[in-house]
Motif scaffolding. Structure first.
Motif, mmCIF file in Angstrom:
data_model
loop_
_atom_site.group_PDB
_atom_site.id
_atom_site.type_symbol
_atom_site.label_atom_id
_atom_site.label_comp_id
_atom_site.label_asym_id
_atom_site.label_seq_id
_atom_site.Cartn_x
_atom_site.Cartn_y
_atom_site.Cartn_z
ATOM 1 N N PHE A 1 0.842 -1.188 0.000
ATOM 2 C CA PHE A 1 0.000 0.000 0.000
ATOM 3 C C PHE A 1 0.884 1.246 0.000
ATOM 4 O O PHE A 1 1.803 1.366 0.818
ATOM 5 N N PRO A 2 0.644 2.212 -0.930
ATOM 6 C CA PRO A 2 1.626 3.273 -1.158
ATOM 7 C C PRO A 2 1.647 4.414 -0.140
ATOM 8 O O PRO A 2 2.590 5.196 -0.128
ATOM 9 N N PHE A 3 0.614 4.527 0.690
ATOM 10 C CA PHE A 3 0.553 5.630 1.641
ATOM 11 C C PHE A 3 0.565 5.089 3.065
ATOM 12 O O PHE A 3 0.310 3.911 3.306
ATOM 13 N N GLY A 4 0.818 5.995 4.019
ATOM 14 C CA GLY A 4 0.667 5.595 5.407
ATOM 15 C C GLY A 4 -0.778 5.215 5.672
ATOM 16 O O GLY A 4 -1.081 4.190 6.269
ATOM 17 N N GLY A 5 -1.676 6.069 5.205
ATOM 18 C CA GLY A 5 -3.103 5.798 5.327
ATOM 19 C C GLY A 5 -3.855 6.558 4.258
ATOM 20 O O GLY A 5 -3.336 7.498 3.663
ATOM 21 N N MET A 6 -5.077 6.131 4.009
ATOM 22 C CA MET A 6 -5.968 6.841 3.099
ATOM 23 C C MET A 6 -7.326 6.921 3.751
ATOM 24 O O MET A 6 -7.907 5.913 4.139
ATOM 25 N N GLU A 7 -7.853 8.148 3.831
ATOM 26 C CA GLU A 7 -9.005 8.474 4.649
ATOM 27 C C GLU A 7 -10.346 8.080 4.046
ATOM 28 O O GLU A 7 -11.341 8.796 4.237
ATOM 29 N N ASN A 8 -10.414 6.986 3.323
ATOM 30 C CA ASN A 8 -11.693 6.595 2.721
ATOM 31 C C ASN A 8 -12.779 6.558 3.794
ATOM 32 O O ASN A 8 -12.615 5.905 4.823
ATOM 33 N N PRO A 9 -13.892 7.275 3.593
ATOM 34 C CA PRO A 9 -14.884 7.407 4.670
ATOM 35 C C PRO A 9 -15.445 6.064 5.111
ATOM 36 O O PRO A 9 -15.668 5.173 4.294
ATOM 37 N N ARG A 10 -15.614 5.943 6.412
ATOM 38 C CA ARG A 10 -16.088 4.740 7.083
ATOM 39 C C ARG A 10 -15.032 3.642 7.142
ATOM 40 O O ARG A 10 -15.116 2.750 7.978
ATOM 41 N N LEU A 11 -14.036 3.667 6.245
ATOM 42 C CA LEU A 11 -13.043 2.596 6.205
ATOM 43 C C LEU A 11 -11.683 3.145 5.775
ATOM 44 O O LEU A 11 -11.352 3.160 4.583
ATOM 45 N N THR A 12 -10.889 3.578 6.737
ATOM 46 C CA THR A 12 -9.533 4.044 6.442
ATOM 47 C C THR A 12 -8.666 2.874 5.994
ATOM 48 O O THR A 12 -8.697 1.802 6.601
ATOM 49 N N PHE A 13 -7.914 3.080 4.916
ATOM 50 C CA PHE A 13 -6.916 2.110 4.479
ATOM 51 C C PHE A 13 -5.601 2.466 5.153
ATOM 52 O O PHE A 13 -5.204 3.639 5.167
ATOM 53 N N ALA A 14 -4.863 1.474 5.681
ATOM 54 C CA ALA A 14 -3.624 1.761 6.408
ATOM 55 C C ALA A 14 -2.524 0.780 6.040
ATOM 56 O O ALA A 14 -2.778 -0.379 5.699
ATOM 57 N N THR A 15 -1.300 1.258 6.136
ATOM 58 C CA THR A 15 -0.117 0.439 5.898
ATOM 59 C C THR A 15 0.214 -0.382 7.141
ATOM 60 O O THR A 15 0.047 0.101 8.270
ATOM 61 N N PRO A 16 0.737 -1.593 6.961
ATOM 62 C CA PRO A 16 1.162 -2.374 8.135
ATOM 63 C C PRO A 16 2.420 -1.813 8.787
ATOM 64 O O PRO A 16 2.787 -2.245 9.887
ATOM 65 N N THR A 17 3.077 -0.837 8.152
ATOM 66 C CA THR A 17 4.287 -0.276 8.764
ATOM 67 C C THR A 17 3.993 0.485 10.056
ATOM 68 O O THR A 17 4.935 0.820 10.787
ATOM 69 N N VAL A 18 2.723 0.769 10.339
ATOM 70 C CA VAL A 18 2.402 1.472 11.600
ATOM 71 C C VAL A 18 2.165 0.496 12.753
ATOM 72 O O VAL A 18 1.959 0.930 13.885
ATOM 73 N N ILE A 19 2.214 -0.798 12.477
ATOM 74 C CA ILE A 19 2.026 -1.779 13.551
ATOM 75 C C ILE A 19 3.380 -2.002 14.214
ATOM 76 O O ILE A 19 4.184 -2.837 13.801
ATOM 77 N N ALA A 20 3.632 -1.206 15.261
ATOM 78 C CA ALA A 20 4.941 -1.236 15.932
ATOM 79 C C ALA A 20 4.920 -2.043 17.227
ATOM 80 O O ALA A 20 5.966 -2.343 17.798
ATOM 81 N N GLY A 21 3.717 -2.377 17.712
ATOM 82 C CA GLY A 21 3.613 -3.153 18.944
ATOM 83 C C GLY A 21 3.492 -2.313 20.195
ATOM 84 O O GLY A 21 3.311 -2.856 21.292
ATOM 85 N N ASP A 22 3.565 -0.982 20.065
ATOM 86 C CA ASP A 22 3.515 -0.127 21.258
ATOM 87 C C ASP A 22 2.656 1.128 21.043
ATOM 88 O O ASP A 22 2.755 2.082 21.820
ATOM 89 N N LYS A 23 1.845 1.144 19.983
ATOM 90 C CA LYS A 23 0.961 2.277 19.661
ATOM 91 C C LYS A 23 1.726 3.562 19.351
ATOM 92 O O LYS A 23 1.134 4.638 19.316
ATOM 93 N N SER A 24 3.022 3.443 19.100
ATOM 94 C CA SER A 24 3.843 4.645 18.960
ATOM 95 C C SER A 24 3.642 5.358 17.633
ATOM 96 O O SER A 24 4.013 6.532 17.492
ATOM 97 N N LEU A 25 3.077 4.671 16.636
ATOM 98 C CA LEU A 25 2.893 5.286 15.318
ATOM 99 C C LEU A 25 1.423 5.520 14.987
ATOM 100 O O LEU A 25 1.066 5.761 13.839
#
Length: 616
Positions: free
Chosen positions: A281-305
């Motif tokens: 997925f090319p972006f960190g996230g995409m704000e599609n209404p009702r359903l945000t698309f997100a990259t797995p790179t934000v899954i850090a295990g500590d909510k830090s991202l």
């Protein structure tokens, strides 16, 4: 006498109908000229889409019919945007009609001109996608987390929806939509609409989006995914092996929605869910209404991202609810959203963390200003992107200069006044679009003049660079990080106890601020102490890899790790940062060798950017 009376009645009826028709036509919105769409909405405009499609993973083709309700001001044609689509047939009011595909433009595609009549209320386009369709990324099972089933997702921003649906692809044209999507029975489909919570067994899914949205927010994802609720109105979708990790990482989503509502009013989209997509997925996230698309790179295990989630949630007000009328006004979407995101993060996690995020954005802005020093007009908030791809304006200027403008304005008018203004701004302009000039008028009338305040609004918006009155953002935490780095550079010793409780933002600040003359031996020492090369936090990893490339550090097998990272992560920001570092370090041939194997894993949004960067 009866006949005469009848004729008078008929005449009056016709005149009244014509007058009503005229009045109704005059009520159509007055759309702005749009350089990134062929549509002529002041002549004829779409208002509702009924999409009926079949998704074939074997041929990697979507085919079906897009049926539109339209409003017509008396035109004999309606123009849609189309790019890399096969148009099979078109009907108006259920009857076959003529259509024409105009000349092809590399960025805009082709105008699809459809013959209609004055009384046409509906058109339907039967079509199929092609192998060149840019919005779609078809992934094999091996490119997913679970590696058992294929995956598909769309990415429409800025002007890519026209590559999978023939549509009037302008942000100022808002429509509602229904959709029927047929997929393989082992997969589930979800959209930026009301969504299923589990597979239905037959592979046929029905969707409804009752709030009007611009075309770039129509989104589809299909895969072997599951849903897990966080609250009644929030939850996450992910592949089975990821769902628990994602649920834990994003467990504060409901708190974020509450914090956002406390700031700027009710959440108007009923449901706020997030789907974590495969890593391409090319972006960190995409704000599609009702359903945000997100990259797995934000899954850090500590909510830090998870500030990314706050950012995409904020778009539910700035961007989705009140939308930039043209891509020249993109800062109205993103500057407001960064401001709102940081206010949400402050409400939940405190001012220190919020200021760290703001300072990182300030540094990004300085980097962008330096990169654009040869094209200063691109550092204005209001852009002129005619003849260019709107992606050219999707950089730190819109995000971070836009934020800094609002932060400076807040300091000038006071937070209470700022919050009251923004709350009224979102409410007054809900489900509509706005351009920069109308925003300035609204700002003057509802905040500045009302409070007898003078502010250099036009300098911020229409002049390059950053005005001298920009807010100064400070962080005690970052000051301590800088002292720790300075001590290390002087003594070649580092007290690891001082870093034990650092947040990822502090680590990022530490690594990003290495001086140009840092030695390979010092890089090795830091890597041995903190194992940066093998960090599980993607943000820290990315900035460390950038420094490794720029400083010709090759220790701890970092070159192999960089190649692995670029072959598995498709997030454009991360990928372009590293390929740009290779170019700066004059290691371009090495970059091209990595890119040969990595390119196939990237969405077209990322691949097109890197192609240009590497001269491919």
């Amino acid at each position: 006498m009866k006949n005469t009376f009848f004729l008078i009645l008929v005449t009056l009826f016709i005149l009244t109908s014509c007058q009503e028709n005229k009045e109704s036509l005059q009520k159509l919105p007055n759309y702005l000229e749009e350089s990134h769409s062929y549509a002529q909405p002041n002549d004829a405009v779409i208002t509702h889409l009924d999409l009926d499609i079949t998704v074939d993973f074997e041929t990697q083709v979507i085919s079906g019919t897009a049926t539109y309700d339209i409003e017509n001001s008396g035109s004999n044609q309606i123009i849609l945007d189309s790019k890399y689509l096969e148009i099979e047939s078109v009907t108006q009011n259920g009857e076959q009609t003529e259509f024409d595909l105009g000349d092809f433009d590399e960025s805009l595609g082709q105008p699809l001109t459809v013959a209609i009549k004055e009384d046409t209320k509906q058109i339907a386009v039967t079509y199929s996608t092609t192998s060149k369709t840019e919005a779609l990324q078809w992934l094999t099972a091996q490119q997913t987390a679970d590696k058992t089933n294929p995956f598909l997702f769309t990415q429409g921003q800025a002007i890519l929806t026209r590559t999978w649906i023939p549509i009037q692809d302008s942000p100022q044209i808002r429509i509602t939509y229904d959709a029927t999507v047929k997929v393989p029975s082992q997969l589930m489909a979800v959209m930026s609409a009301e969504n299923p919570k589990e597979k239905n067994g037959n592979g046929v899914y029905h969707f409804k989006m009752k709030q009007p949205i611009p075309a770039y927010l129509i989104a589809l994802a299909i895969g072997d995914i599951e849903y897990k609720a966080i609250s009644e109105r929030t939850g996450v979708y992910a592949e089975k092996s990821m769902i628990d990790k994602v649920h834990t990482e994003f467990s504060d989503m409901e708190k974020m929605v509450v914090a956002a509502e406390n700031l700027y009013g009710d959440y108007d989209w009923d449901q706020f869910d997030v789907i974590v997509l495969p890593p391409s997925f090319p972006f960190g996230g995409m704000e599609n209404p009702r359903l945000t698309f997100a990259t797995p790179t934000v899954i850090a295990g500590d909510k830090s991202l998870t500030s990314l989630v706050a950012h995409e949630l904020a778009h539910s007000w700035s961007g989705n609810l009140v939308t930039n009328a043209t891509w020249n006004d993109f800062w109205l979407n993103e500057g407001f959203t960064v401001y709102f995101e940081i206010r949400i993060m402050e409400a939940l996690y405190g001012k220190d963390r919020a200021n760290m995020l703001a300072l990182i954005g300030r540094q990004d802005l300085e980097d962008e200003l330096e990169a654009l020093k040869e094209s200063p007009n691109d550092t204005k908030l209001k852009l002129d992107l005619k003849g260019r791809n709107p992606d050219d304006g999707m950089n730190s200027i819109a995000y971070d200069k836009g934020y800094l403008f609002l932060r400076t304005l807040e300091e000038k008018v006071g937070r209470d006044n700022m919050d009251a203004f923004l709350k009224s701004y979102f409410k007054k302009n809900a489900f509509s679009t706005i351009n920069t000039e109308d925003f300035i008028t609204y700002l003057n009338e509802n905040l500045l003049e009302k409070n007898n305040i003078t502010f250099n609004t036009e300098e911020w918006i229409y002049q390059p660079g950053v005005p001298e009155n920009a807010a100064v953002i400070t962080s005690d935490a970052f000051s301590n990080v800088e002292k720790t780095l300075e001590e290390f550079l002087k003594t070649n010793k580092i007290d690891v106890t001082k870093t034990e409780n650092w947040t990822p933002q502090e680590w990022v600040h530490f690594v990003r601020n290495f001086p140009e003359d840092i030695s390979v031996a010092q890089m090795q020492q830091l890597d041995n102490s903190f194992d940066f090369t093998n960090s599980t936090n993607s943000y820290i990893t990315m900035v460390w890899y950038e420094q490794s490339i720029l400083n010709n550090y090759h220790g701890n097998n970092v070159d192999t790790k960089i190649a692995e990272f670029l072959n598995t992560v498709g997030r454009r920001w991360y990928v372009t940062t590293l390929f740009n570092a290779f170019a700066e370090a004059e290691r371009i041939e090495e970059a091209k060798e990595i890119y040969k194997t990595a390119r196939g894993n990237y969405h077209s949004v990322t691949a097109n950017t890197v192609d240009e960067m590497l001269g491919i």
